[in-house]
Design a protein around this motif. Sequence first.
Motif, PDB file in Angstrom:
ATOM      1  N   THR A 121       0.921  -1.182  -0.027  1.00 36.12           N
ATOM      2  CA  THR A 121      -0.131   0.113  -0.059  1.00 36.12           C
ATOM      3  C   THR A 121       0.715   1.321  -0.023  1.00 36.12           C
ATOM      4  OG1 THR A 121      -0.005   0.336   2.387  1.00 36.12           O
ATOM      5  CG2 THR A 121      -1.785  -1.147   1.356  1.00 36.12           C
ATOM      6  N   GLY A 122       0.125   2.579  -0.141  1.00 34.34           N
ATOM      7  CA  GLY A 122       0.947   3.540  -0.031  1.00 34.34           C
ATOM      8  C   GLY A 122       1.095   4.289   1.115  1.00 34.34           C
ATOM      9  N   ASN A 123       0.864   3.544   2.097  1.00 42.22           N
ATOM     10  CA  ASN A 123       0.982   4.051   3.578  1.00 42.22           C
ATOM     11  C   ASN A 123       2.039   3.271   4.253  1.00 42.22           C
ATOM     12  OD1 ASN A 123      -0.635   1.988   3.892  1.00 42.22           O
ATOM     13  ND2 ASN A 123      -2.165   3.082   5.104  1.00 42.22           N
ATOM     14  N   GLY A 124       2.888   2.576   3.502  1.00 43.35           N
ATOM     15  CA  GLY A 124       3.996   1.633   4.106  1.00 43.35           C
ATOM     16  C   GLY A 124       3.539   0.289   4.754  1.00 43.35           C
ATOM     17  N   LEU A 125       2.272  -0.043   4.344  1.00 40.57           N
ATOM     18  CA  LEU A 125       1.921  -1.518   4.846  1.00 40.57           C
ATOM     19  C   LEU A 125       1.866  -2.514   3.730  1.00 40.57           C
ATOM     20  CD1 LEU A 125      -1.209  -0.283   6.976  1.00 40.57           C
ATOM     21  CD2 LEU A 125       1.046  -0.591   7.790  1.00 40.57           C
ATOM     22  N   ALA A 126       2.301  -3.551   4.395  1.00 39.41           N
ATOM     23  CA  ALA A 126       2.303  -4.977   3.501  1.00 39.41           C
ATOM     24  C   ALA A 126       1.146  -5.633   4.148  1.00 39.41           C
ATOM     25  CB  ALA A 126       3.450  -5.405   3.321  1.00 39.41           C
ATOM     26  N   LYS A 127       0.014  -6.350   3.499  1.00 42.93           N
ATOM     27  CA  LYS A 127      -0.960  -6.948   4.014  1.00 42.93           C
ATOM     28  C   LYS A 127      -1.088  -8.310   3.341  1.00 42.93           C
ATOM     29  CE  LYS A 127      -4.140  -3.587   5.872  1.00 42.93           C
ATOM     30  NZ  LYS A 127      -5.757  -3.463   6.054  1.00 42.93           N
ATOM     31  N   VAL A 128      -1.316  -9.289   4.056  1.00 47.79           N
ATOM     32  CA  VAL A 128      -1.432 -10.720   3.554  1.00 47.79           C
ATOM     33  C   VAL A 128      -2.795 -11.334   3.836  1.00 47.79           C
ATOM     34  CG1 VAL A 128      -0.538 -13.040   3.774  1.00 47.79           C
ATOM     35  CG2 VAL A 128       0.796 -11.059   4.125  1.00 47.79           C
ATOM     36  N   TYR A 129      -3.696 -11.614   2.962  1.00 41.65           N
ATOM     37  CA  TYR A 129      -4.788 -12.072   2.797  1.00 41.65           C
ATOM     38  C   TYR A 129      -4.721 -13.593   2.671  1.00 41.65           C
ATOM     39  CZ  TYR A 129      -6.644  -7.468   2.615  1.00 41.65           C
ATOM     40  OH  TYR A 129      -7.060  -6.203   3.204  1.00 41.65           O
ATOM     41  N   TYR A 130      -5.544 -14.316   3.542  1.00 39.17           N
ATOM     42  CA  TYR A 130      -5.591 -15.864   3.812  1.00 39.17           C
ATOM     43  C   TYR A 130      -6.805 -16.358   4.002  1.00 39.17           C
ATOM     44  CZ  TYR A 130      -4.692 -15.799   8.608  1.00 39.17           C
ATOM     45  OH  TYR A 130      -4.850 -15.704   9.964  1.00 39.17           O
ATOM     46  N   ASP A 131      -7.141 -17.682   3.805  1.00 41.01           N
ATOM     47  CA  ASP A 131      -8.199 -18.499   4.363  1.00 41.01           C
ATOM     48  C   ASP A 131      -7.600 -19.779   5.014  1.00 41.01           C
ATOM     49  OD1 ASP A 131     -10.599 -20.340   4.477  1.00 41.01           O
ATOM     50  OD2 ASP A 131     -11.479 -18.919   3.291  1.00 41.01           O
ATOM     51  N   PRO A 132      -8.064 -19.781   6.403  1.00 41.75           N
ATOM     52  CA  PRO A 132      -7.567 -21.251   7.143  1.00 41.75           C
ATOM     53  C   PRO A 132      -7.754 -22.229   6.258  1.00 41.75           C
ATOM     54  CG  PRO A 132      -8.471 -19.811   8.364  1.00 41.75           C
ATOM     55  CD  PRO A 132      -8.938 -18.970   6.943  1.00 41.75           C
ATOM     56  N   ASN A 133      -8.967 -22.406   5.491  1.00 41.47           N
ATOM     57  CA  ASN A 133      -9.220 -23.634   4.864  1.00 41.47           C
ATOM     58  C   ASN A 133      -8.648 -23.862   3.509  1.00 41.47           C
ATOM     59  OD1 ASN A 133     -10.715 -24.586   7.210  1.00 41.47           O
ATOM     60  ND2 ASN A 133     -12.363 -23.372   6.202  1.00 41.47           N
ATOM     61  N   LYS A 134      -8.537 -22.828   2.703  1.00 44.99           N
ATOM     62  CA  LYS A 134      -8.060 -22.842   1.477  1.00 44.99           C
ATOM     63  C   LYS A 134      -6.578 -22.362   1.463  1.00 44.99           C
ATOM     64  CE  LYS A 134     -12.567 -21.018   0.168  1.00 44.99           C
ATOM     65  NZ  LYS A 134     -13.409 -19.882  -0.605  1.00 44.99           N
ATOM     66  N   SER A 135      -5.858 -21.962   2.279  1.00 37.96           N
ATOM     67  CA  SER A 135      -4.797 -21.367   2.146  1.00 37.96           C
ATOM     68  C   SER A 135      -3.529 -22.708   2.733  1.00 37.96           C
ATOM     69  CB  SER A 135      -4.398 -20.057   2.602  1.00 37.96           C
ATOM     70  OG  SER A 135      -5.203 -19.157   2.109  1.00 37.96           O
ATOM     71  N   GLN A 136      -2.600 -22.461   2.349  1.00 39.02           N
ATOM     72  CA  GLN A 136      -1.361 -23.559   2.988  1.00 39.02           C
ATOM     73  C   GLN A 136      -0.196 -22.585   3.604  1.00 39.02           C
ATOM     74  OE1 GLN A 136      -1.922 -26.647   2.733  1.00 39.02           O
ATOM     75  NE2 GLN A 136      -3.644 -26.418   1.588  1.00 39.02           N
ATOM     76  N   ARG A 137       0.155 -22.820   4.613  1.00 38.19           N
ATOM     77  CA  ARG A 137       1.335 -22.554   5.499  1.00 38.19           C
ATOM     78  C   ARG A 137       1.342 -20.848   5.232  1.00 38.19           C
ATOM     79  NH1 ARG A 137       5.230 -26.049   6.540  1.00 38.19           N
ATOM     80  NH2 ARG A 137       6.558 -24.639   6.403  1.00 38.19           N
ATOM     81  N   GLY A 138       2.674 -20.181   4.986  1.00 39.28           N
ATOM     82  CA  GLY A 138       2.446 -18.833   4.925  1.00 39.28           C
ATOM     83  C   GLY A 138       2.024 -18.023   6.311  1.00 39.28           C
ATOM     84  N   ALA A 139       1.289 -17.152   5.802  1.00 39.33           N
ATOM     85  CA  ALA A 139       0.749 -16.417   7.212  1.00 39.33           C
ATOM     86  C   ALA A 139       0.087 -17.267   8.444  1.00 39.33           C
ATOM     87  CB  ALA A 139      -0.294 -15.476   6.711  1.00 39.33           C
ATOM     88  N   LYS A 140      -0.481 -18.635   8.013  1.00 39.30           N
ATOM     89  CA  LYS A 140      -0.680 -19.498   8.826  1.00 39.30           C
ATOM     90  C   LYS A 140       0.041 -19.935  10.159  1.00 39.30           C
ATOM     91  CE  LYS A 140      -3.620 -22.717   7.489  1.00 39.30           C
ATOM     92  NZ  LYS A 140      -4.058 -23.691   6.677  1.00 39.30           N
ATOM     93  N   LEU A 141       1.372 -19.843   9.579  1.00 38.14           N
ATOM     94  CA  LEU A 141       2.470 -20.365  10.584  1.00 38.14           C
ATOM     95  C   LEU A 141       2.623 -19.349  11.638  1.00 38.14           C
ATOM     96  CD1 LEU A 141       4.816 -21.741   7.815  1.00 38.14           C
ATOM     97  CD2 LEU A 141       3.150 -23.056   9.173  1.00 38.14           C
ATOM     98  N   CYS A 142       2.694 -18.089  11.314  1.00 38.69           N
ATOM     99  CA  CYS A 142       2.966 -17.093  12.364  1.00 38.69           C
ATOM    100  C   CYS A 142       1.866 -16.560  13.053  1.00 38.69           C
ATOM    101  CB  CYS A 142       3.739 -15.795  11.757  1.00 38.69           C
ATOM    102  SG  CYS A 142       2.854 -15.016  10.324  1.00 38.69           S
ATOM    103  N   VAL A 143       0.482 -16.744  12.636  1.00 32.70           N
ATOM    104  CA  VAL A 143      -0.400 -16.184  13.536  1.00 32.70           C
ATOM    105  C   VAL A 143      -0.643 -16.953  14.724  1.00 32.70           C
ATOM    106  CG1 VAL A 143      -3.049 -15.975  13.337  1.00 32.70           C
ATOM    107  CG2 VAL A 143      -1.919 -15.427  11.391  1.00 32.70           C
ATOM    108  N   VAL A 144      -0.532 -18.167  14.647  1.00 33.59           N
ATOM    109  CA  VAL A 144      -0.800 -19.264  15.764  1.00 33.59           C
ATOM    110  C   VAL A 144       0.514 -18.987  16.811  1.00 33.59           C
ATOM    111  CG1 VAL A 144      -1.943 -20.902  14.382  1.00 33.59           C
ATOM    112  CG2 VAL A 144       0.414 -21.210  14.695  1.00 33.59           C
ATOM    113  N   LYS A 145       1.550 -18.451  16.566  1.00 26.59           N
ATOM    114  CA  LYS A 145       2.493 -18.184  17.571  1.00 26.59           C
ATOM    115  C   LYS A 145       2.379 -16.935  18.489  1.00 26.59           C
ATOM    116  CE  LYS A 145       5.966 -20.361  14.809  1.00 26.59           C
ATOM    117  NZ  LYS A 145       7.415 -20.329  14.019  1.00 26.59           N
TER     118      LYS A 145
END
Length: 619
Positions: A455-479
């Motif tokens: 984005t233009g305000n210095g953010l990087a967002k990651v969109y995912y679905d717990p059922n349809k997505s694999q690894r990635g953001a799902k690994l760090c959310v649970v920690k």
Amino acid sequence: MTGSDASGPDPQLAVTMGFTGFGKKARTFDLEAMFEQTRRTAVERSRKTLEAREREEEMNREKELRRQNEDLEPTSSGSNVARACSKSSSRDTSSSESDESSDSSDDELIGPPLPLKMVEEPVNPVEEGNPVRKIPDSHEITLKHGTKTVSALGLDPSGARLVTGGYDYDVKFWDFAGMDASFKAFRSLQPCECHQIKSLQYSNTGDMILVVSGSSQAKVIDRDGFEVMECIKGDQYIVDMANTKGHTAMLHTGSWHPKIKGEFMTCSNDATVRTWEVENPKKQKSVFKPRTMQGKKVIPTTCTYSRDGSLIAAACQNGSIQIWDRNLTVHPKFHYKQAHDPGTDTSCVTFSYDGTVLASRGGDDTLKLWDIRQFNKPLFSASGLPTMFPMTDCCFSPDDKLIVTGTSVQRGCGSGKLVFFERRTFQRVYEIDITDASVVRCLWHPKLNQIMVGTGNGLAKVYYDPNKSQRGAKLCVVKTQRKAKQAETLTQDYIITPHALPMFREPRQRSTRKQLEKDRLDPLKSHKPEPPVAGPGRGGRVGTHGGTLSSYIVKNIALDKTDDSNPREAILRHAKAAEDNPYWVSPAYSKTQPKTMFAQVESDDEETKNEPEWKKRKI
């Protein structure tokens, strides 16, 4: 005694001795009976195990037989005929085995459990008819890159690491497996000092990152941020850009070859597209020069490889899109001269996964779809997609059914959106409000099935679905977030040893103020400047003499002996001695100097004229 021995132990003796079991026989063990019992148990267990294995093998054979029968059933009518035949054959049989087979055939009439493909059939048409269901946007995480625009995103092929680059010159590394819920980058660096990062991309092997900035030299760094190579800068005074060894103006973007390891491509303001090899940073591999229909040079604003690496596509400032064969650099294979409005920088061109369709994101607020097999007009065009950044991009979904791009907004005038178009009809099927700033970069990773947005305000967002997505953001959310470590203050530990020698004892701590006052009085510790020699600083420290030769020379020769007399008189003071005893200068010129015939007379007349009256009278 004999009678008592025959009848048994004496009870009185047992009471006297203190234990009641006195005189009983010891227990004996029959070892042969024990071995026989053990053998029978082992045989029983082995028999049960063999029976279980036989039942399992029989079930597997039945399943295989059912699967073969299902493959042989062509249509519903054919299946009915087969079922009737199986009924008649089962009725003709009379033995117990035939009864069992008839029972199994009756079960087949009812039908075995449907296979997995047939169970999923009712769900697939819904998802195929509505690809929006496959968009993984139910959850999101936010990565704080900085305060300025995130202008570059890159994910390695495995999806383990993300790199972000921005207008603040920083490149940050994010590791999904090693990151906790605080979402902090594990490394930050500035590979191109004082130049904005425009493009970041991992190689197809994932061990190198191509960094394209506002300079004229692209860089390649490894996974840990160390520089691997830097492209050479070309000579800007050479007219023909094909004869230079590198770019001579600002870069726009770059891309790795999808098949060949170590080859990448860059485009620049010097009106060239160049391919490079990591092993040879001193010269480019080939040069593509975009031209207008009249043969004039034109600046490419973005470039990319096709999915198989055989084609190179570039969009130019005059609105054209030109596609070359990678091995032929002279003339483009396809050239559409007005793909977008002239003067608007086309910010992205990308190929679909099947390699037949090209999507272009124009600076004229449009998104267009092209078929490279009939490159004479766009298949579809969508307008009303404002963009204010020269690197706003678009991408295809992993199943090639959706096209995604971002929109830009003025500060404080709404929110930037991520817009989804269906490829087959180019309908605007879905939108996601990202943040109150422009959406610059978007990336849909095929393995993770997650969408990354810059984005233009210095953010990087990651969109995912717990059922349809694999690894990635799902690994760090649970920690859980780690607790911040307290800053450890380094203090000197004093070891008190009462019986130590005095030389090993530590000095007693004194007051700091008193110690400073004492040090101020000490000329060595305070470095007190020496006072000047007599007079207002005249001579400096020359007045302080010691016993060395240099001090003696300074004292006797180098002292300041100023002479306020006339300089001419000071020089002529030595004239008579030089004339009487010519030693240094006069002998050197004695053979070449002319004889003075009139000079002495004239000088005498002038001297007599300038003499005062009392001298003339005296003479």
